[in-house]
Design a protein around this motif. Structure first.
Motif, PDB file in Angstrom:
ATOM      1  N   ASP A  44       0.828  -1.207   0.000  1.00  0.00           N
ATOM      2  CA  ASP A  44       0.000   0.000   0.000  1.00  0.00           C
ATOM      3  C   ASP A  44       0.869   1.268   0.000  1.00  0.00           C
ATOM      4  OD1 ASP A  44      -3.036   0.667   0.354  1.00  0.00           O
ATOM      5  OD2 ASP A  44      -1.941   2.121   1.583  1.00  0.00           O
TER       6      ASP A  44
ATOM      7  N   ARG B 107       1.170   4.159  -2.908  1.00  0.00           N
ATOM      8  CA  ARG B 107       0.892   5.568  -2.605  1.00  0.00           C
ATOM      9  C   ARG B 107       2.046   6.485  -3.043  1.00  0.00           C
ATOM     10  NH1 ARG B 107      -2.816   8.728  -1.495  1.00  0.00           N
ATOM     11  NH2 ARG B 107      -2.875   9.127   0.735  1.00  0.00           N
TER      12      ARG B 107
ATOM     13  N   GLU C 137     -10.400  -3.227  -0.563  1.00  0.00           N
ATOM     14  CA  GLU C 137     -10.850  -1.896  -0.999  1.00  0.00           C
ATOM     15  C   GLU C 137      -9.806  -0.824  -0.687  1.00  0.00           C
ATOM     16  OE1 GLU C 137     -12.979  -1.486  -3.219  1.00  0.00           O
ATOM     17  OE2 GLU C 137     -13.429  -3.622  -3.046  1.00  0.00           O
ATOM     18  N   ARG C 138      -9.128  -0.945   0.460  1.00  0.00           N
ATOM     19  CA  ARG C 138      -8.091   0.034   0.783  1.00  0.00           C
ATOM     20  C   ARG C 138      -6.952  -0.047  -0.234  1.00  0.00           C
ATOM     21  NH1 ARG C 138      -6.031   2.718   5.321  1.00  0.00           N
ATOM     22  NH2 ARG C 138      -8.233   2.753   5.869  1.00  0.00           N
TER      23      ARG C 138
ATOM     24  N   ARG D  24      -7.024  -1.256  -3.247  1.00  0.00           N
ATOM     25  CA  ARG D  24      -7.497  -0.811  -4.565  1.00  0.00           C
ATOM     26  C   ARG D  24      -7.528   0.726  -4.617  1.00  0.00           C
ATOM     27  NH1 ARG D  24     -11.467  -3.554  -7.625  1.00  0.00           N
ATOM     28  NH2 ARG D  24     -12.486  -4.341  -5.747  1.00  0.00           N
ATOM     29  N   ALA D  25      -8.090   1.334  -3.577  1.00  0.00           N
ATOM     30  CA  ALA D  25      -8.212   2.799  -3.548  1.00  0.00           C
ATOM     31  C   ALA D  25      -6.841   3.465  -3.587  1.00  0.00           C
ATOM     32  CB  ALA D  25      -8.977   3.231  -2.294  1.00  0.00           C
ATOM     33  N   ASP D  26      -5.841   2.817  -3.011  1.00  0.00           N
ATOM     34  CA  ASP D  26      -4.505   3.420  -2.961  1.00  0.00           C
ATOM     35  C   ASP D  26      -3.665   3.072  -4.192  1.00  0.00           C
ATOM     36  OD1 ASP D  26      -5.091   4.774  -0.689  1.00  0.00           O
ATOM     37  OD2 ASP D  26      -4.083   3.394   0.685  1.00  0.00           O
TER      38      ASP D  26
END
Ligand code: ATP
Ligand code: MG
Length: 317
Positions: free
Chosen positions: A43, A47, A69-70, A72-74
């Protein structure tokens, strides 16, 4: 840009709310927070803008989906995270002692995390990988050791590189196959990232310079020793570079080492000089400890650069 892959446990972390609280009595808890050293690492790399993917396994439950989901979002590649019906996502419950030490109740091996394997999606991810990162915490069973071995061999066969964060305590060394696995991983490692005493678990020497020399003589290109609030020290065949940590209010230390490693490796892969890679990594490590939850302090490259522009350094290592 080079693509990073890591394989290992995805967990949620649930923590005691108060320092000194024990799990021998009921008490308030906070969480679930997305966690697992390999997930934190991937992650943070994502980022910072590094192409990064994770080989992992979760249950078909809220804990698993929270993590996916975390990631994927990052911006992480989640194509090789397998969702297992009928298995539960791994968990870590943690208490904090008044002296700053942490105590964990883990459910990893018996959870979905223990079902990790190299399937078609993982093979596809590895086929596009330039670098493989190994976390010592992920070598908890012969099956997951095999996953790490395939990851290392595949990436090396493509001309790629390997980094290794031992992330283990001495007591873990008795796990079946672990010591041999650590020596195998070390024999393939380009960047070795121990924290403090971990340097000596795999070395004969008892002082830092000699233990580092042993590692460099084994063919490792860079040894980076994480030193908490004191920052970090980098060694390669040309010498030693120390880089101080940054002064922050430490709220929760969990995950700092993983964020540091992700940042260092990302900038090493970009060909940056050690000073620059260490500075960004110390910035990511410092920001990681300012938030409760192992992944909550993960910052984008722009946020890390903004922090570094005004941050105050502590005493160097
Ligand atoms: P972990 O608990 O995640 O396994 P670690 O033991 O591998 O961590 P540390 O040396 O504790 O690694 O922390 C990694 C990096 O994070 C340090 O090198 C430093 O840059 C930063 N860091 C950690 N703690 C602090 C702190 N209290 N203040 C500032 N920076 C910190
Ligand atoms: Mg560590």
């Amino acid at each position: 840009m080079k693509k990073l892959v890591c394989a290992g446990e995805i967990l949620v972390e649930i923590m005691a709310e108060r320092i000194g609280q024990s799990f021998l009595a009921p008490g308030p808890l906070v969480g679930p927070f997305p966690s697992g050293a390999p997930a934190i690492f991937i992650d943070q790399a994502a980022r910072l803008g590094q192409p990064a993917g994770l080989i992992a396994a979760v249950g078909d439950d809220d804990f698993g989906h929270l993590n996916i989901e975390r990631l994927r979002a990052d911006g992480a590649d989640i194509s090789a995270i397998k969702v297992h019906r009928g298995a539960a996502t791994g968990t870590a419950f943690v208490t904090y002692e008044t002296d700053g030490s942490r105590h964990f109740v883990y459910n990893i091996k018996q959870s979905a995390a223990g079902l990790i394997e190299i399937g078609a999606e993982a093979r596809a991810l590895l086929a596009g990988a330039d670098h493989f990162h190994v976390m010592g915490t992920s070598l908890f069973s012969p099956e997951v050791i095999e996953v790490a071995r395939i990851g290392i061999e595949t990436v090396k066969a493509r001309g790629g590189t390997v980094s290794f964060d031992p992330n283990i305590r001495k007591e873990m060394l008795d796990l079946p196959g672990l010591r041999d696995a650590l020596h195998f991983v070390l024999s393939k490692t380009d960047v070795f990232l121990p924290s403090g005493p971990e340097l000596f678990i795999l070395a004969g020497a008892t002082d830092e310079e000699s233990a580092v020399r042993e590692m460099l003589d084994r063919g490792i290109s860079a040894v980076v020793i994480k030193k908490g609030v004191q920052g970090a020290v980098h060694y390669d065949k040309t010498g030693r570079t120390a880089s101080p940590g940054f002064v922050v209010d430490e709220i929760d230390p969990t995950g700092a080492g993983d964020c540091f490693a992700a940042a260092f490796v990302s900038f090493w892969l970009r060909g940056e000089v050690p000073e620059k890679a260490l500075r960004i990594a110390n910035g990511c490590g410092a920001l990681a400890v300012t938030r409760k939850g192992p992944m909550e302090g993960i910052a984008s490259l722009a946020a890390v650069e903004a922090f570094l522009a005004t941050a105050r350094t502590g005493a160097p290592a």
